[in-house]
Write an enzyme that holds these catalytic residues in place. Structure first.
Site, mmCIF file in Angstrom:
data_model
loop_
_atom_site.group_PDB
_atom_site.id
_atom_site.type_symbol
_atom_site.label_atom_id
_atom_site.label_comp_id
_atom_site.label_asym_id
_atom_site.label_seq_id
_atom_site.Cartn_x
_atom_site.Cartn_y
_atom_site.Cartn_z
ATOM 1 C CE LYS A 246 -2.886 0.527 3.613
ATOM 2 N NZ LYS A 246 -3.996 0.269 3.985
ATOM 3 C CD GLU B 39 9.057 -7.772 6.206
ATOM 4 O OE1 GLU B 39 8.720 -6.565 5.894
ATOM 5 O OE2 GLU B 39 9.070 -7.802 7.376
ATOM 6 N N GLY C 272 -4.912 -4.013 5.407
ATOM 7 C CA GLY C 272 -4.035 -5.055 4.933
ATOM 8 C C GLY C 272 -5.101 -6.402 5.224
ATOM 9 N NE ARG C 273 -6.504 -6.165 11.223
ATOM 10 C CZ ARG C 273 -5.849 -5.126 11.474
ATOM 11 N NH1 ARG C 273 -4.936 -4.814 10.927
ATOM 12 N NH2 ARG C 273 -6.493 -4.248 12.161
ATOM 13 C CD GLU D 38 -2.063 -7.126 11.830
ATOM 14 O OE1 GLU D 38 -2.682 -7.287 10.801
ATOM 15 O OE2 GLU D 38 -0.681 -6.609 11.664
ATOM 16 C CG HIS E 76 -4.743 -38.440 12.589
ATOM 17 N ND1 HIS E 76 -4.605 -39.846 12.754
ATOM 18 C CD2 HIS E 76 -5.934 -38.466 11.746
ATOM 19 C CE1 HIS E 76 -5.754 -40.521 11.978
ATOM 20 N NE2 HIS E 76 -6.446 -39.662 11.776
ATOM 21 C CE LYS F 215 6.077 -2.373 10.244
ATOM 22 N NZ LYS F 215 5.140 -1.463 9.238
#
Lengths: 526, 526
Positions: free
Chosen positions: B212, B218, B269-270, B356, B387, B502
């Site tokens: 954005k 990253e 973002g989410r 978040e 399992h 950050k």
């Protein structure tokens, strides 16, 4: 002779309940913090180390934890285990996964065999088979080499081997050991097999059917889907399939399979990555030498775990601190956060290992315990997690202890300097920064930007994620979970909690239901 | 005008604290259980339903929960949100992700634009671009069609789109909509990009750079690794790369990219899977028509979420029951358990979405709250989880509420009858069985085989995981999380908790550290 007592019967535990609280925002600041990082370390196999400076412990608490280890007889209980005692009291079985990678104590006999020799023999048989596949002695119908291996298994036959494969895939590509691609089919949802079958060249694929009993519902059903696909492709299933199973299972000595490799009842699924269950797929994918290096790392870690001094026994110390966090500080879950994309599924493996081993409410004698046992385990690799659930870890209302893992070097050794640092440096800078952000926090008058700190973490640090380092990591956590089981006085090696669901599912499939179960079955149109 | 009050200021909440405990082993047994399954349902979009019969609620508690919804003004707060109020108080922003898939209220203007028109325009631009890629108008240097799309993004630019892609991959293969394979690069660990680059035909690949701000560390670092690989392969990066970003970012109107598609600050973002962030990769992979169907499912779900009656509003009801479990019953985590392999990464998306959004300790006004907020969210698909960690869910010392998801039909429609039932029937039988095993347990004199029951769960049931069903599911959970934020009086739309890490990481990379941070940096050889 060891005494199996409940945690709250131990006087060292009662002592720990009176311990003062360590304030990480103070002890991790300034020189004291720097000194803690140097001192609060324990060695691990393959050159790794366990650093617990940012855990809420101090010299007094550590002394009490050492006393707890002594009183709970952790070292001699492990000794009893690796010398072949019936530690799995529920199923009345020995617990022998350590023997798949070394011999810590005396020879162990069972089923009329020396078990170390048995596991070694299987490993050698797998190595010989893998060599024949790699050098073209074993080929497909057209005489072509196999290029892909697909493991069909669920639970411990899936999560561990899959996590280990992903952990070494990039390393193998870099080091000339990437011999076959591996894929996995686990879920009884037929879409799982459909996806793998749609995207794999069946004619060049070996399938490994993994089921100890030879009766696992999901695995046998998926075998049928795979055989159907092979048949439809005009391929002979028996030329494309091997079995990993127990010697007494219907899959053993069966001409439906190219060959069969064996495991036994003394290795639980979640502890089977170093047995034939992991051995077949990893030896085919990366070669038997790489698998042997992985076992060596685990064997070296087991030796360290057999040490009596918790301060030099990272698995034991990690277990003790974990119990302190769970039972004294009352933290109900733990996040596993590897700063290594290769370990993307390692948290899912640990989730099974830990939660299936110690998610129990009764002790080894079947008596209810009145303290919390195994926590919820979850996690994703960093830095991904930072952009996801770390918000809650930093500023949520609950405290979640954290287990970081980091390596100085990456595996593929493809990197670039961008804005003055490599990606690997950025990755490592982030994990270092997170530990301190969680421990010390940051005061801010704007409470929305305020970080309270006092969120404890440890980190396992290594040079690179090699096969030996992976073996070291795997064994560390297996032994940690075992020691925690000893502390909680649980049987960490059975899983009775999975049975009821199986029984009811059979009833649904037989249409022998009523009440709410029938109503749900109708809703799902079974 | 809505009043924003803390949860514990509401009288309906005080009433709930006095509620009696519902014993699932009783109410889910016999005819009463069967009736509960029929009655305790709420409709969802695309034909799904939310079934909460196995939750620890009864008519009285439900009445109180409805009173809580009314007193907390949930419906009118949602109305305020979709009509364009500044609901994100921390960042002083509107919250407009619902507008990417429909218009619930009045037109919303921002940045001098009608926002619904803006999002629709971007969707149409993406559709036109995708069509050109699919029909060969946009091709590589050699005039060949592109076959693969790789999304470069992290957090919400990765987890949601990746989960949605995996959710529809098999469906698309079956329905002739599998147009391009999609892959994802997210982690700053350079091994992530190395793995994707080693196994992708770069010459036939379009990369989508998603950020954005255009400044995500990253993502920009991975862009450089990708560009380097393209250059080394003799390919022109600008012919292989598009951007999804805000109109004001450095990536917009930049000749380094084939094209750029836009998002804005009003979509976190989410919450961005239905915006250009999910739109570009999903439209390229499956075609714009499939993406439009996904949006339609979400839009229909949003309409249901705008309803005032919680008993007919599954997202609101799910939110209310979740708060009851978290704040009245004091359960600290929730497991998400889809019985659908296609939803393998859906729990990871919900983990970000929920943790978040609501992993916060201060209310919308920045005042500390004195009650627990967002729980830990984790999960894996069933039957795999059975399992793995289900042992703890059944027999552990803590109670973990469960969210099942199940479908009558699978996606690939490749199935076989084995031992009298298909794989799909086995899958559905297992989820039905698990609900009842968790609710009712089973008495056994051998305490190791005893199941206490009273472990609450709900299930979302659908006919098949289609694009519409996926949109319905996604919107359900987005709106559930939003309503829970309203109940806890949180700002669910910022994430200040990610900032401190950050800042410290930058300090490490600049070698401006001392104390423990320097010690950790040295240990990691940064």
């Amino acid at each position: 002779m060891n005494e199996w007592k409940n945690l709250n019967e131990l006087s060292a535990y009662q002592q720990l309940l009176k311990a003062g609280r360590v304030d990480l925002t103070k002890v991790m600041a300034g020189n004291e913090g720097s000194e803690r990082v140097q001192q609060y370390q324990a060695p691990m196999a393959a050159g790794l180390k366990y650093v617990y400076a940012a855990k809420q412990v101090d010299a007094d608490i550590l002394k009490n934890l050492c006393a707890l280890a002594e009183e709970a007889q952790l070292a001699s209980k492990f000794e009893e285990l690796y010398n072949g005692a019936v530690i799995n009291t529920g199923e009345k079985r020995l617990v022998l996964h350590h023997l798949t990678r070394g011999q810590l104590g005396s020879n162990v006999q069972a089923d009329g065999k020396d078990k170390r020799a048995f596991y070694t023999e299987q490993q050698e048989r797998i190595a010989a088979f893998a060599k024949k596949v790699h050098n073209g002695e074993i080929v497909n119908e057209k005489g072509e080499k196999f290029t892909t291996v697909v493991q069909i298994g669920i639970g411990g036959s899936d999560l561990g081997p899959r996590a280990m494969y992903l952990a070494l895939e990039n390393w193998a590509r870099k080091n000339g050991s990437f011999l076959m691609e591996a894929r996995f089919i686990s879920n009884v949802d037929p879409d799982d097999a459909a996806n793998v079958l749609a995207t794999t060249d069946l004619s060049r694929t070996i399938f490994i059917l993994v089921s100890k009993s030879g009766t696992t519902l999901e695995t046998l059903t998926n075998e049928m889907l795979v055989k159907d696909a092979l048949n439809k492709a005009g391929l002979s299933a028996s030329r494309h399939m091997i079995a990993v199973t127990s010697e007494t299972s219907p899959l053993a000595g069966n001409s439906d399979y190219l060959d069969a490799f064996f495991m036994d009842d003394y290795i639980g699924g979640r502890y089977s990555s170093t047995s034939s269950v992991g051995g077949a797929v990893l030896s085919l994918a990366f070669g038997p030498e790489v698998f042997a290096r992985f076992l060596n790392g685990a064997a070296e870690a087991d030796k360290l775990a057999a040490g009596k001094d918790p301060m030099q026994n990272a698995a034991m110390l990690d277990a003790l601190i974990g119990v302190f966090e769970r039972n004294v500080l009352n933290y109900p879950s733990t996040a596993v956060l590897p700063y290594s994309q290769a370990l993307s599924r390692f948290p899912a493996h640990l989730q099974q290992l830990d939660m299936e081993s110690n998610g129990k409410s009764v002790n080894r004698r079947g008596e209810p315990v009145d303290y919390p046992t195994g926590p919820v385990i979850f996690g994703e690799p960093g830095t991904n997690g930072q952009h996801s659930f770390y918000q809650l870890l930093h500023q949520g209302t609950d405290i979640i202890p954290l287990q970081f893992i980091g390596f100085v070097n990456n595996q593929a050794e493809q990197d670039l300097d961008v804005q003055g640092s490599t990606s690997q440096q950025k990755l490592c800078a982030n994990v270092a920064a997170q530990i301190m952000a969680f421990a010390c926090g940051k005061k801010d008058d704007n409470r929305n930007k305020h970080f309270a700190g006092n969120r404890p973490s440890s980190i396992i640090v290594g040079n690179q994620l090699t096969p030996e380092a992976l073996g070291s990591l795997l064994s560390h956590f297996e032994n940690k979970v075992m020691f925690q089981g000893f502390l909680w006085n649980l049987n960490s090696f059975d899983q009775e909690g999975v049975q009821l669901g199986k029984v009811l599912a059979k009833r649904v499939l037989a249409h022998e239901t009523d009440g709410a179960l029938k109503a749900f079955s109708d809703m799902l149109k079974i």
